[in-house]
Scaffold this active site. Structure first.
Site, PDB file in Angstrom:
ATOM      1  N   ILE A 192     -40.998 -25.121  20.067  1.00 51.08           N
ATOM      2  CA  ILE A 192     -39.983 -25.893  19.318  1.00 51.08           C
ATOM      3  C   ILE A 192     -39.492 -27.007  20.242  1.00 51.08           C
ATOM      4  O   ILE A 192     -39.032 -26.724  21.356  1.00 51.08           O
ATOM      5  CB  ILE A 192     -38.754 -25.014  18.951  1.00 51.08           C
ATOM      6  CG1 ILE A 192     -39.177 -23.766  18.163  1.00 51.08           C
ATOM      7  CG2 ILE A 192     -37.725 -25.818  18.154  1.00 51.08           C
ATOM      8  CD1 ILE A 192     -38.036 -22.785  17.903  1.00 51.08           C
ATOM      9  N   HIS A 193     -39.617 -28.245  19.822  1.00 52.44           N
ATOM     10  CA  HIS A 193     -39.063 -29.311  20.667  1.00 52.44           C
ATOM     11  C   HIS A 193     -38.548 -30.518  19.895  1.00 52.44           C
ATOM     12  O   HIS A 193     -37.928 -31.395  20.466  1.00 52.44           O
ATOM     13  CB  HIS A 193     -40.105 -29.795  21.678  1.00 52.44           C
ATOM     14  CG  HIS A 193     -41.141 -30.708  21.078  1.00 52.44           C
ATOM     15  ND1 HIS A 193     -42.155 -30.248  20.290  1.00 52.44           N
ATOM     16  CD2 HIS A 193     -41.298 -32.051  21.147  1.00 52.44           C
ATOM     17  CE1 HIS A 193     -42.905 -31.267  19.908  1.00 52.44           C
ATOM     18  NE2 HIS A 193     -42.409 -32.379  20.403  1.00 52.44           N
ATOM     19  N   ARG A 194     -38.821 -30.567  18.588  1.00 52.64           N
ATOM     20  CA  ARG A 194     -38.462 -31.786  17.860  1.00 52.64           C
ATOM     21  C   ARG A 194     -36.959 -31.938  17.713  1.00 52.64           C
ATOM     22  O   ARG A 194     -36.263 -30.950  17.434  1.00 52.64           O
ATOM     23  CB  ARG A 194     -39.072 -31.738  16.461  1.00 52.64           C
ATOM     24  CG  ARG A 194     -40.192 -32.644  16.408  1.00 52.64           C
ATOM     25  CD  ARG A 194     -41.046 -32.760  15.280  1.00 52.64           C
ATOM     26  NE  ARG A 194     -42.361 -32.918  15.849  1.00 52.64           N
ATOM     27  CZ  ARG A 194     -42.773 -33.973  16.520  1.00 52.64           C
ATOM     28  NH1 ARG A 194     -42.003 -35.017  16.690  1.00 52.64           N
ATOM     29  NH2 ARG A 194     -43.976 -34.002  17.031  1.00 52.64           N
TER      30      ARG A 194
END
Ligand code: UDP
Length: 355
Positions: free
Chosen positions: A199-201
């Protein structure tokens, strides 16, 4: 011909390695048409786990310039200073990050022809910073290399038809050429079966309720979940007590540092399911034949949905759990990502195009 390639973020290091290697091969084969490429690293990603490891592992030459610049506002000015001194024949940018935008604006300002690799991708979600960056980069480019036929269609709808080439996806090249397995499973004592989570957005990390909802779903999963955590996500969690408590209650989740390309490729291949909001990881899931649940409401990589390997589940707990119970299980062969030789085609076109 003299090119300055602007890179700054993790996926750009991976894409650039394929094209830089193709340039080297081209120069050996056609010395009279040699392309001189110099790398400019903006410094957008700067630490070992997000930058240096890729240079070491993929043997990317040390950039000629490193701007050590994490703020998009000052990046463009710093790039302009270098381009003004060096006057390259062309500037090359990749993808959709702040470094892409800064490089595109700087080249435009000085009237230097711009080449955009991974042109034409659209999520049609105007709230994504990446969407704005890629639209501007496409509008300012003289040569646009599209990874898929759909990207060509997207550009056509916006009236961009000149200098547009479908060459295939350099990340598919990378997955074929670079992703030899490594010993990460043994090193970190990871046993199969396991799920892989990334998860990075900003659309997820900047919305605590979305991160909470993802974790609430994963709380009830008993299969071990390996989570190489992006620094941006780590920062969000470290600043929020409720997230920390919820993560602690997710007994199946094991957080590890962000990984190098080879480690990540091995995790992707060996996982029985991938949950991600990354564009690159969605595709790699398809390339490595691992089912994927995408933690977003839309994707630029519709081909993976059509191929049947990827399901959009967003961040709603129920939809994530339904996806885990009924994961996508088709890997229809499609030729949209090319034949694994996108980088060679790109270099050939650049060499033959006197802008
Ligand atoms: N990646 C990596 N280590 C990680 C997570 C991702 O090497 O810990 C690689 C991944 O295999 C893919 C690329 O980074 O090649 C995707 O980059 P990212 O998810 O940062 O950006 P996006 O593709 O969404 O632009």
């Amino acid at each position: 011909m003299n090119i300055i390639t602007i890179i700054g973020a993790r996926p750009q290091f991976i894409k650039a390695v394929m094209v830089s290697r193709a340039i080297e091969r081209h120069n050996k084969q056609y010395p009279s048409q040699a392309i001189t490429e110099r790398l400019l690293h903006t410094g957008q990603h700067y630490d070992d786990e997000m930058s240096a490891i890729f240079f070491r592992q993929l043997q990317i030459p040390t950039p000629t310039w490193n701007l050590n610049c994490t703020l998009p506002e000052s990046m463009t000015e710093k790039i302009i200073t270098i381009l003004r001194q060096e006057r390259p024949d062309q500037v090359l940018v990749y993808g959709d990050t702040n470094s892409t935008l800064a490089g595109a604006l700087a080249a435009h300002q000085l009237n230097i022809p711009l080449i955009h690799i991974e042109a034409g991708l659209r999520s049609y979600n105007q709230e994504m910073p990446e969407e704005k960056n890629r639209i501007i980069a496409d509008q300012l480019s003289s040569i646009l290399f599209c990874p898929t036929p759909k990207a060509i269609d997207n550009l056509r709808k916006e009236g961009i038809i000149h200098g547009v080439f479908w060459v295939g996806d350099v990340m598919f090249d990378a997955a074929k050429a670079l992703s030899t397995s490594c010993d990460i499973l043994q090193r970190l004592c990871i046993h199969k079966p396991f799920y892989l989570l990334t998860i990075h957005r900003a659309e997820n990390t900047n919305h605590i309720e979305r991160l909470m909802s993802i974790l609430q779903a994963l709380q009830s999963v008993s299969t071990p979940i390996i989570w190489p955590m992006h620094p941006r996500t780590r920062k969000t969690i470290s600043e929020n007590k409720s997230l920390q408590e919820l993560l602690f209650e997710c007994r199946s989740i094991r957080v590890i540092d962000s990984q190098g390309y080879l480690e990540m490729a091995t995790l992707e291949k060996e996982a029985s399911l991938i949950l991600t909001d990354s564009g690159g990881v969605q595709k790699e899931a398809y390339f490595h034949k691992t089912p994927c649940l995408t933690l977003r409401e839309e994707t630029e990589w519709q081909e993976t949905i059509i191929a049947g390997s990827n399901l959009l589940v967003g961040t709603d707990s129920n939809r994530i759990l339904e996806g885990i119970q009924n994961p996508p299980d088709s890997f229809m062969p499609i030729s949209d990502f090319g034949d694994g030789h996108a980088a060679e085609k790109i270099v050939q076109i650049i060499a033959n195009n006197n802008l």
